[in-house]
Motif scaffolding. Sequence first.
Motif, PDB file in Angstrom:
ATOM      1  N   ASN A 284       0.521  -1.237   0.044  1.00 22.39           N
ATOM      2  CA  ASN A 284      -0.639  -0.119  -0.224  1.00 22.39           C
ATOM      3  C   ASN A 284       1.146   0.778  -0.103  1.00 22.39           C
ATOM      4  OD1 ASN A 284       0.743  -0.811   2.589  1.00 22.39           O
ATOM      5  ND2 ASN A 284      -0.829   0.762   3.256  1.00 22.39           N
ATOM      6  N   GLU A 285       0.403   2.763  -0.450  1.00 26.97           N
ATOM      7  CA  GLU A 285       1.023   4.050  -0.481  1.00 26.97           C
ATOM      8  C   GLU A 285       0.634   4.224   0.924  1.00 26.97           C
ATOM      9  OE1 GLU A 285       2.201   4.943  -3.985  1.00 26.97           O
ATOM     10  OE2 GLU A 285       2.473   3.543  -4.290  1.00 26.97           O
ATOM     11  N   LEU A 286       2.516   3.924   1.129  1.00 25.94           N
ATOM     12  CA  LEU A 286       2.667   4.928   2.872  1.00 25.94           C
ATOM     13  C   LEU A 286       3.458   6.552   2.168  1.00 25.94           C
ATOM     14  CD1 LEU A 286       4.523   2.012   4.262  1.00 25.94           C
ATOM     15  CD2 LEU A 286       2.327   2.716   4.610  1.00 25.94           C
ATOM     16  N   PHE A 287       4.228   6.082   1.166  1.00 23.35           N
ATOM     17  CA  PHE A 287       4.693   7.880   1.134  1.00 23.35           C
ATOM     18  C   PHE A 287       4.227   7.658  -1.091  1.00 23.35           C
ATOM     19  CE2 PHE A 287       7.048   6.630   4.521  1.00 23.35           C
ATOM     20  CZ  PHE A 287       7.240   8.021   5.186  1.00 23.35           C
ATOM     21  N   GLU A 288       4.667   8.638  -1.318  1.00 23.19           N
ATOM     22  CA  GLU A 288       4.455   9.152  -2.677  1.00 23.19           C
ATOM     23  C   GLU A 288       6.053   9.498  -2.842  1.00 23.19           C
ATOM     24  OE1 GLU A 288       1.631  12.998  -4.170  1.00 23.19           O
ATOM     25  OE2 GLU A 288       2.731  13.149  -1.931  1.00 23.19           O
ATOM     26  N   PHE A 289       6.853   8.973  -3.962  1.00 21.25           N
ATOM     27  CA  PHE A 289       7.814   9.215  -4.619  1.00 21.25           C
ATOM     28  C   PHE A 289       8.154   9.903  -5.672  1.00 21.25           C
ATOM     29  CE2 PHE A 289       6.609   5.108  -1.964  1.00 21.25           C
ATOM     30  CZ  PHE A 289       8.538   4.504  -1.293  1.00 21.25           C
ATOM     31  N   ASN A 290       8.994  10.071  -5.595  1.00 18.10           N
ATOM     32  CA  ASN A 290       9.681  11.614  -6.944  1.00 18.10           C
ATOM     33  C   ASN A 290      10.551  10.818  -7.767  1.00 18.10           C
ATOM     34  OD1 ASN A 290      13.047  10.429  -6.014  1.00 18.10           O
ATOM     35  ND2 ASN A 290      13.121  11.931  -5.422  1.00 18.10           N
ATOM     36  N   SER A 291      10.950  10.983  -8.934  1.00 17.40           N
ATOM     37  CA  SER A 291      10.921  10.483  -9.863  1.00 17.40           C
ATOM     38  C   SER A 291      12.752   9.079  -9.681  1.00 17.40           C
ATOM     39  CB  SER A 291      11.974  10.580 -11.611  1.00 17.40           C
ATOM     40  OG  SER A 291      13.167  12.123 -11.110  1.00 17.40           O
ATOM     41  N   GLU A 292      13.620   9.573  -8.924  1.00 17.87           N
ATOM     42  CA  GLU A 292      14.880   8.545  -8.367  1.00 17.87           C
ATOM     43  C   GLU A 292      14.068   7.431  -7.128  1.00 17.87           C
ATOM     44  OE1 GLU A 292      16.825  11.439  -7.476  1.00 17.87           O
ATOM     45  OE2 GLU A 292      18.645  11.830  -9.531  1.00 17.87           O
ATOM     46  N   ASN A 293      13.367   7.327  -6.892  1.00 13.73           N
ATOM     47  CA  ASN A 293      12.702   6.642  -6.125  1.00 13.73           C
ATOM     48  C   ASN A 293      13.254   6.960  -4.696  1.00 13.73           C
ATOM     49  OD1 ASN A 293      10.690   3.851  -7.255  1.00 13.73           O
ATOM     50  ND2 ASN A 293      12.785   3.406  -8.214  1.00 13.73           N
ATOM     51  N   ILE A 294      12.776   8.490  -4.430  1.00 11.22           N
ATOM     52  CA  ILE A 294      13.515   8.948  -2.994  1.00 11.22           C
ATOM     53  C   ILE A 294      11.730   9.357  -1.910  1.00 11.22           C
ATOM     54  CG2 ILE A 294      14.063  10.821  -1.800  1.00 11.22           C
ATOM     55  CD1 ILE A 294      15.850   8.750  -3.104  1.00 11.22           C
ATOM     56  N   PRO A 295      11.610   8.783  -1.225  1.00 14.04           N
ATOM     57  CA  PRO A 295      10.206   9.162  -0.562  1.00 14.04           C
ATOM     58  C   PRO A 295      10.070  10.670  -0.338  1.00 14.04           C
ATOM     59  CG  PRO A 295      11.443   7.175   0.186  1.00 14.04           C
ATOM     60  CD  PRO A 295      12.406   7.468  -0.465  1.00 14.04           C
ATOM     61  N   ILE A 296       8.910  11.165  -0.435  1.00 13.10           N
ATOM     62  CA  ILE A 296       8.465  12.473  -0.974  1.00 13.10           C
ATOM     63  C   ILE A 296       8.200  13.005   0.856  1.00 13.10           C
ATOM     64  CG2 ILE A 296       7.025  14.616  -1.359  1.00 13.10           C
ATOM     65  CD1 ILE A 296       7.306  12.303  -4.325  1.00 13.10           C
ATOM     66  N   VAL A 297       8.455  13.922   0.925  1.00  8.42           N
ATOM     67  CA  VAL A 297       7.733  13.952   2.740  1.00  8.42           C
ATOM     68  C   VAL A 297       7.756  15.780   2.906  1.00  8.42           C
ATOM     69  CG1 VAL A 297      10.169  11.755   3.772  1.00  8.42           C
ATOM     70  CG2 VAL A 297      10.410  14.678   3.354  1.00  8.42           C
ATOM     71  N   ASN A 298       6.873  16.526   3.610  1.00 10.31           N
ATOM     72  CA  ASN A 298       6.507  17.459   3.860  1.00 10.31           C
ATOM     73  C   ASN A 298       7.516  17.421   4.953  1.00 10.31           C
ATOM     74  OD1 ASN A 298       6.306  16.864   7.254  1.00 10.31           O
ATOM     75  ND2 ASN A 298       3.595  16.998   6.131  1.00 10.31           N
ATOM     76  N   GLU A 299       7.789  19.261   5.318  1.00 13.26           N
ATOM     77  CA  GLU A 299       8.596  20.275   6.067  1.00 13.26           C
ATOM     78  C   GLU A 299       9.179  19.575   7.095  1.00 13.26           C
ATOM     79  OE1 GLU A 299       4.834  21.973   7.145  1.00 13.26           O
ATOM     80  OE2 GLU A 299       5.756  21.481   5.219  1.00 13.26           O
ATOM     81  N   ASN A 300       8.042  18.489   7.530  1.00 14.19           N
ATOM     82  CA  ASN A 300       8.436  18.042   9.385  1.00 14.19           C
ATOM     83  C   ASN A 300       8.974  16.210   9.955  1.00 14.19           C
ATOM     84  OD1 ASN A 300       7.301  20.015  10.172  1.00 14.19           O
ATOM     85  ND2 ASN A 300       4.737  19.658  10.089  1.00 14.19           N
ATOM     86  N   ASP A 301       9.146  15.802   7.423  1.00 10.28           N
ATOM     87  CA  ASP A 301       9.813  14.535   7.474  1.00 10.28           C
ATOM     88  C   ASP A 301       8.946  13.552   7.964  1.00 10.28           C
ATOM     89  OD1 ASP A 301      12.344  15.737   7.530  1.00 10.28           O
ATOM     90  OD2 ASP A 301      12.978  15.258   9.677  1.00 10.28           O
ATOM     91  N   GLU A 302       7.896  14.336   7.157  1.00  9.43           N
ATOM     92  CA  GLU A 302       5.947  13.353   7.833  1.00  9.43           C
ATOM     93  C   GLU A 302       5.666  13.161   5.959  1.00  9.43           C
ATOM     94  OE1 GLU A 302       1.977  13.825   9.673  1.00  9.43           O
ATOM     95  OE2 GLU A 302       3.156  15.623   9.150  1.00  9.43           O
TER      96      GLU A 302
END
Length: 375
Positions: A284-302
């Motif tokens: 299931n989708e826990l995080f969104e990912f960028n084109s380099e497969n890095i998890p995307i987080v907000n300013e709170n590392d969330e």
Amino acid sequence: MKEYKIIIIGAGASGVGFASALESLKFESYLVIEKGEIGDSFLNWPKETRLITPSFTTNGFGFPDINSIAPSTSPAFTFEKEHLSGIEYGEYLRLVAEAYNLKINTNENVVSIEKDNEHYIIKTDKDVYKATYVVMAVGEFGRANDYDIKGFELGIHYKDIDSFKDFTEEEYVVVGGNESGSDITCNLTSLGKKVTIYTNNFGENERIADPSIALSPITKTKLRNAASLYGFKVFEDHKLKEIQKNGDEYHLTFENEGKIKTIISKTKPLLATGFISQVKQFKNELFEFNSENIPIVNENDESTINPNLFLIGPSLRQQKIIFCYIYKFRQRFMYVISKIAEREGIVLDSEVVENYRKNQMYLTDLSCCSVDCDC
């Protein structure tokens, strides 16, 4: 169903470091779940591999050991050496866990993490847990970045190497020229093997100050020694597209300067293509990912799609800052804890927080993190 306020997934450097910060602040309702042993990824490093960042006991001057994950600890003090092996660093993490009496369940594999209203349900192969906050500290080492290379499984990825002494043939092809590719090359050439590197960019040639991008000084030194004493070949601007096995040979197809080029290796190619975050393992989708497969987080590392789901460790990115090393990602343990405390209406012990801050282990202002060197 067992309920905790915070559940941490992974007992590596980030998981143990985060939990030790919680213990310092006298948090009680937390649990660390680890699929293997404490420091499992480090325990699975190639036996000859060493930390590229040097350890030194400088704690008394507000500069904790660069490889420590708690202010009052130092791998250099414990092992009396600068560059620890993976097994030694795993032992350091176990000692920290013991010293702080951390609540860790080992050899328990997380099967799924699902959002249920204001809580998360974490199912493992042994139990089911409920938590308000989940902190992902799963690291990267156990998951290879295959870059959609066809036939990737025909090679041997760096994460699957037990010891370089196991390679008994005379010649090897290495794909990738950054830290892990350089480590393979230096170890094999020291054993008298002929090595040819094919890589998009060779880290030795990068003139960038940021150590998250350029090779570390110790690796550059090892490469220079390997080049002068044993020699190896490097072909840049080679992007691996496919591996095929033809009899006893391996045919590697590269994209080179816009053209297709095939080379032949008589041994399994050694793949140093890097790693991706193990949060990718969950369906299931826990995080969104960028084109380099890095998890995307907000300013709170969330997570941007799941509130109260935080990311710590080497996959963390904020703005243009790469938190890939221990001395970098440990800066955000207290930051994430402070966000959880705010939401729970908890006042943190100011002395403990200030101790982390004084020891350069509590980073809130990211504007200071550009890496520039005058000389």
